[in-house]
Write a protein that holds these residues in place. Sequence first.
Motif, PDB file in Angstrom:
ATOM      1  N   PRO A   8       0.803  -1.228   0.000  1.00 48.12           N
ATOM      2  CA  PRO A   8       0.000   0.000   0.000  1.00 48.12           C
ATOM      3  C   PRO A   8       0.836   1.278   0.000  1.00 48.12           C
ATOM      4  CG  PRO A   8       0.024  -0.976   2.180  1.00 48.12           C
ATOM      5  CD  PRO A   8       0.795  -1.905   1.296  1.00 48.12           C
ATOM      6  N   GLY A   9       2.145   1.175   0.301  1.00 42.75           N
ATOM      7  CA  GLY A   9       2.934   2.402   0.400  1.00 42.75           C
ATOM      8  C   GLY A   9       2.639   3.137   1.694  1.00 42.75           C
ATOM      9  N   VAL A  10       3.101   4.369   1.793  1.00 46.10           N
ATOM     10  CA  VAL A  10       3.008   5.147   3.033  1.00 46.10           C
ATOM     11  C   VAL A  10       1.554   5.409   3.428  1.00 46.10           C
ATOM     12  CG1 VAL A  10       3.576   7.371   4.098  1.00 46.10           C
ATOM     13  CG2 VAL A  10       5.218   6.256   2.596  1.00 46.10           C
ATOM     14  N   LEU A  11       0.770   5.879   2.483  1.00 41.38           N
ATOM     15  CA  LEU A  11      -0.642   6.155   2.760  1.00 41.38           C
ATOM     16  C   LEU A  11      -1.388   6.180   1.433  1.00 41.38           C
ATOM     17  CD1 LEU A  11      -2.959   6.969   4.713  1.00 41.38           C
ATOM     18  CD2 LEU A  11      -2.368   9.351   4.253  1.00 41.38           C
ATOM     19  N   SER A  12      -2.283   5.230   1.282  1.00 43.44           N
ATOM     20  CA  SER A  12      -3.088   5.156   0.065  1.00 43.44           C
ATOM     21  C   SER A  12      -4.546   5.111   0.469  1.00 43.44           C
ATOM     22  CB  SER A  12      -2.733   3.911  -0.741  1.00 43.44           C
ATOM     23  OG  SER A  12      -1.352   3.916  -1.029  1.00 43.44           O
ATOM     24  N   THR A  13      -5.343   6.020  -0.080  1.00 46.35           N
ATOM     25  CA  THR A  13      -6.763   6.066   0.265  1.00 46.35           C
ATOM     26  C   THR A  13      -7.591   6.265  -0.993  1.00 46.35           C
ATOM     27  OG1 THR A  13      -6.642   8.462   0.625  1.00 46.35           O
ATOM     28  CG2 THR A  13      -6.411   7.068   2.583  1.00 46.35           C
ATOM     29  N   VAL A  14      -8.851   5.849  -0.918  1.00 50.05           N
ATOM     30  CA  VAL A  14      -9.796   6.129  -2.002  1.00 50.05           C
ATOM     31  C   VAL A  14     -10.384   7.519  -1.746  1.00 50.05           C
ATOM     32  CG1 VAL A  14     -11.921   5.396  -3.147  1.00 50.05           C
ATOM     33  CG2 VAL A  14     -10.318   3.679  -2.258  1.00 50.05           C
ATOM     34  N   GLN A  15     -10.437   8.325  -2.785  1.00 47.79           N
ATOM     35  CA  GLN A  15     -11.020   9.664  -2.671  1.00 47.79           C
ATOM     36  C   GLN A  15     -11.903   9.934  -3.887  1.00 47.79           C
ATOM     37  OE1 GLN A  15     -10.516  11.578   0.019  1.00 47.79           O
ATOM     38  NE2 GLN A  15      -8.815  10.430   0.925  1.00 47.79           N
ATOM     39  N   ASP A  16     -12.893  10.809  -3.699  1.00 53.81           N
ATOM     40  CA  ASP A  16     -13.582  11.359  -4.863  1.00 53.81           C
ATOM     41  C   ASP A  16     -13.530  12.877  -4.716  1.00 53.81           C
ATOM     42  OD1 ASP A  16     -15.466  11.958  -2.962  1.00 53.81           O
ATOM     43  OD2 ASP A  16     -17.020  10.644  -3.761  1.00 53.81           O
ATOM     44  N   MET A  17     -14.435  13.615  -5.330  1.00 53.73           N
ATOM     45  CA  MET A  17     -14.274  15.067  -5.290  1.00 53.73           C
ATOM     46  C   MET A  17     -14.715  15.695  -3.971  1.00 53.73           C
ATOM     47  SD  MET A  17     -12.464  15.449  -7.806  1.00 53.73           S
ATOM     48  CE  MET A  17     -12.219  17.208  -7.663  1.00 53.73           C
ATOM     49  N   GLY A  18     -14.993  14.869  -2.983  1.00 52.37           N
ATOM     50  CA  GLY A  18     -15.182  15.403  -1.634  1.00 52.37           C
ATOM     51  C   GLY A  18     -16.601  15.298  -1.111  1.00 52.37           C
ATOM     52  N   ARG A  19     -16.688  15.507   0.178  1.00 50.34           N
ATOM     53  CA  ARG A  19     -17.942  15.343   0.927  1.00 50.34           C
ATOM     54  C   ARG A  19     -18.402  16.737   1.332  1.00 50.34           C
ATOM     55  NH1 ARG A  19     -16.010  11.590   3.677  1.00 50.34           N
ATOM     56  NH2 ARG A  19     -17.085   9.846   2.712  1.00 50.34           N
ATOM     57  N   GLY A 127     -22.830  10.968   1.169  1.00 49.69           N
ATOM     58  CA  GLY A 127     -22.776  11.643  -0.120  1.00 49.69           C
ATOM     59  C   GLY A 127     -21.429  11.606  -0.813  1.00 49.69           C
ATOM     60  N   SER A 128     -20.468  10.826  -0.299  1.00 52.25           N
ATOM     61  CA  SER A 128     -19.144  10.820  -0.923  1.00 52.25           C
ATOM     62  C   SER A 128     -18.426   9.498  -0.673  1.00 52.25           C
ATOM     63  CB  SER A 128     -18.307  11.971  -0.352  1.00 52.25           C
ATOM     64  OG  SER A 128     -16.945  11.824  -0.682  1.00 52.25           O
ATOM     65  N   CYS A 129     -17.470   9.190  -1.552  1.00 52.54           N
ATOM     66  CA  CYS A 129     -16.641   7.988  -1.385  1.00 52.54           C
ATOM     67  C   CYS A 129     -15.297   8.336  -0.756  1.00 52.54           C
ATOM     68  CB  CYS A 129     -16.403   7.330  -2.744  1.00 52.54           C
ATOM     69  SG  CYS A 129     -17.905   6.704  -3.477  1.00 52.54           S
ATOM     70  N   SER A 130     -15.070   9.603  -0.441  1.00 48.44           N
ATOM     71  CA  SER A 130     -13.770  10.017   0.075  1.00 48.44           C
ATOM     72  C   SER A 130     -13.499   9.422   1.456  1.00 48.44           C
ATOM     73  CB  SER A 130     -13.697  11.545   0.176  1.00 48.44           C
ATOM     74  OG  SER A 130     -13.575  12.090  -1.116  1.00 48.44           O
ATOM     75  N   THR A 131     -12.257   9.014   1.664  1.00 46.69           N
ATOM     76  CA  THR A 131     -11.838   8.470   2.949  1.00 46.69           C
ATOM     77  C   THR A 131     -11.505   9.616   3.894  1.00 46.69           C
ATOM     78  OG1 THR A 131     -10.780   6.686   1.712  1.00 46.69           O
ATOM     79  CG2 THR A 131     -10.227   6.857   4.060  1.00 46.69           C
ATOM     80  N   TYR A 132     -12.075   9.576   5.094  1.00 42.87           N
ATOM     81  CA  TYR A 132     -11.691  10.523   6.148  1.00 42.87           C
ATOM     82  C   TYR A 132     -11.272   9.675   7.350  1.00 42.87           C
ATOM     83  CZ  TYR A 132     -12.004  14.038   9.814  1.00 42.87           C
ATOM     84  OH  TYR A 132     -11.725  14.852  10.884  1.00 42.87           O
ATOM     85  N   GLY A 138     -15.854   6.478   4.794  1.00 44.29           N
ATOM     86  CA  GLY A 138     -15.586   6.550   3.362  1.00 44.29           C
ATOM     87  C   GLY A 138     -14.522   5.580   2.896  1.00 44.29           C
ATOM     88  N   GLY A 139     -14.336   5.544   1.566  1.00 46.73           N
ATOM     89  CA  GLY A 139     -13.306   4.714   0.967  1.00 46.73           C
ATOM     90  C   GLY A 139     -13.459   3.256   1.344  1.00 46.73           C
ATOM     91  N   MET A 140     -12.344   2.609   1.652  1.00 47.16           N
ATOM     92  CA  MET A 140     -12.312   1.187   2.007  1.00 47.16           C
ATOM     93  C   MET A 140     -12.528   1.078   3.510  1.00 47.16           C
ATOM     94  SD  MET A 140     -11.676  -1.470   0.091  1.00 47.16           S
ATOM     95  CE  MET A 140     -11.069  -3.132   0.028  1.00 47.16           C
ATOM     96  N   ASP A 141     -13.759   0.888   3.949  1.00 46.42           N
ATOM     97  CA  ASP A 141     -14.093   0.747   5.380  1.00 46.42           C
ATOM     98  C   ASP A 141     -13.523   1.888   6.228  1.00 46.42           C
ATOM     99  OD1 ASP A 141     -15.275  -1.685   4.689  1.00 46.42           O
ATOM    100  OD2 ASP A 141     -13.399  -2.772   4.981  1.00 46.42           O
ATOM    101  N   GLY A 142     -13.389   3.058   5.643  1.00 46.98           N
ATOM    102  CA  GLY A 142     -12.933   4.213   6.411  1.00 46.98           C
ATOM    103  C   GLY A 142     -11.459   4.179   6.750  1.00 46.98           C
ATOM    104  N   ARG A 143     -10.700   3.311   6.084  1.00 47.19           N
ATOM    105  CA  ARG A 143      -9.282   3.159   6.441  1.00 47.19           C
ATOM    106  C   ARG A 143      -8.404   3.312   5.200  1.00 47.19           C
ATOM    107  NH1 ARG A 143      -7.909  -1.608   4.267  1.00 47.19           N
ATOM    108  NH2 ARG A 143      -9.465  -3.273   4.166  1.00 47.19           N
ATOM    109  N   ALA A 144      -7.086   3.353   5.466  1.00 43.86           N
ATOM    110  CA  ALA A 144      -6.115   3.368   4.378  1.00 43.86           C
ATOM    111  C   ALA A 144      -6.057   1.970   3.762  1.00 43.86           C
ATOM    112  CB  ALA A 144      -4.744   3.762   4.916  1.00 43.86           C
ATOM    113  N   LEU A 145      -5.614   1.895   2.514  1.00 42.78           N
ATOM    114  CA  LEU A 145      -5.535   0.600   1.835  1.00 42.78           C
ATOM    115  C   LEU A 145      -4.444  -0.262   2.463  1.00 42.78           C
ATOM    116  CD1 LEU A 145      -5.964   1.686  -1.895  1.00 42.78           C
ATOM    117  CD2 LEU A 145      -7.709   0.997  -0.226  1.00 42.78           C
TER     118      LEU A 145
END
Lengths: 330, 243
Positions: A8-19, A127-132, A138-145
């Motif tokens: 996954p590298g240092v930090l990889s997250t799923v994002q879209d144009m925001g919440r 309303g968004s797929c962005s990870t926070y 958001g994203g993958m269960d709300g976590r980094a990949l």
Amino acid sequence: MQITINKPGVLSTVQDMGRWEYLSQAVPISGPMDSLSARIANIALGNNKDAPIIEFTYSVAEFNVDAPVLIAYAGEGAVLKCGNKLLPPNRPLFIPGGQTITLQNNGNGSRTYLAIAGGFDVPVILGSCSTYLPATIGGMDGRALRAGDVLKGKDIFTALNQVLIAHLSGDVIAFRKWSVSKQALGLNHTNTIRVISGPESSWFDQASVNTLFNTAFTISLQSNRMGYRLEGPKMQRINSSELLSTAVTMGTIQVTGIGDLILLMADCQTTGGYPRIAQVASVDLPLCGQLKPSDQIFFKEISRAEAEMLYIEQEQNLQKAKAALNARFL
Amino acid sequence: MQTLREYYPHLAVYPLSENTITLQFGTSISADILSQVTKVNQLIQEKPFLGFITTVPAYSTLTVYYDPLQLFKSKLDGLHGFQKLSNYLLSLPVPDYQSAETNKPPVIIPIYYGGDHGPDLDEVATMHNMSDDAVINLHSAATYTVYMIGFVPGFAYLGGMDKALASPRKATPRTAVPAGSVGIAGEQTGVYPLQTPGGWQIIGRTPLSMFDVTRNQPSLLKAGDLVKFEAITESEFKYYQTI
């Protein structure tokens, strides 16, 4: 279509144009740190603007392509390679099944955006797929990949997705010379960030404001998706007013009680109580998103009206880039 | 009907970024300013303009997010987005009604005070020469007002705590305060919606979720709400957690 994360590298997250819908409940916007690169990756594939992408931080990451995919990437954190073969950015890439793709440092920036035809398929939360990460939403269960994560693409393709898939599909890695031109979109490699005056800029003495515009500041190690602490001369106040907590947004430059600057980024809180000395022009936020600790930056002041014109020009250029791709393939 | 400009002659308007405009109703915390922010927030939400995205109400400001491209294309009067939106907002007609929100009942938040859930209750009581029960009684007797939501998702800035309970922050912040913890810091009291680091004196904990993404309104509280805390027993706390 799908990919499997190996590293996954240092930090990889799923994002879209925001919440955007829950700011009044203090839910941050999130979204890509460099939204321009994220949008270019989607444009290059013919995806919709809000198609979820992966934001990789630095390099080292690696993923497997198990079955044929159409992907595109953009950004300055890394280049993609398949074995020794360099996969160029900003254009559709067809990858047949059974390949391993690695992200290798290109030394320029810090973040790279990977799009897949149709967009990555993660649930829409508020309303968004962005990870926070702080609220694990958001994203993958709300976590980094993590290694082993399988990220599926949505099987709903745009007309352009379909044409590009048909155009490039085969037994081998395929791409064309054509790419979305980043230069045409106005993103230059520069460490001068344009800002507009902040609502509390008059709370600081003139010498400090001058310092802000003629001194290099350094991105500190205490920097993340919420914001960057900047090392440099301290800002001096000319009053002792307390700011009641009020709205802040990505690009807001706050001054802490001891005079240090904080540049707020994608995951920043919705409100804050530190005086706001300046605000980064929207068009230069993607540059900020590519900065990393120990990078130096300079600030240059422009008028709010100019910042708005630059923003509108950039939006029009993105629309043109999209139209050019449609004209070429549809 | 009066326009927004006529109705609130003291109103200041300023841009924060290319996609935000802030209306500032004052520079202090008061119920009167809160009701102004709440009223204008409702007004804008009820009649959104082309390009409207959302609002962020705060103590004395209301910030409106918008799409500058839509404003650019709109026929509103002005040279650029900020001017167009500023003119538009200030000329909005303001109906002369009292917001219906002011008469609604308080939101009841059950709290288990002390014990493992409120590790600083004894310290706060000792600090003020009170019994634990006296702290609990003072804290649960008041009616609080939600001035704004900020800091982290669902965190309510509450006004109305008895000043006799005002307590300094912990010298060393805890690295993790559990979600639902009720704290005191200075003259403020509040409930942690998420597990975060924190330096507030923790006197109790609610079994309710202050922030839950599966709800229509994820934040239990919103600006303008009234709040009352209600002391519950440990078995009631456990019962709440099961429902």
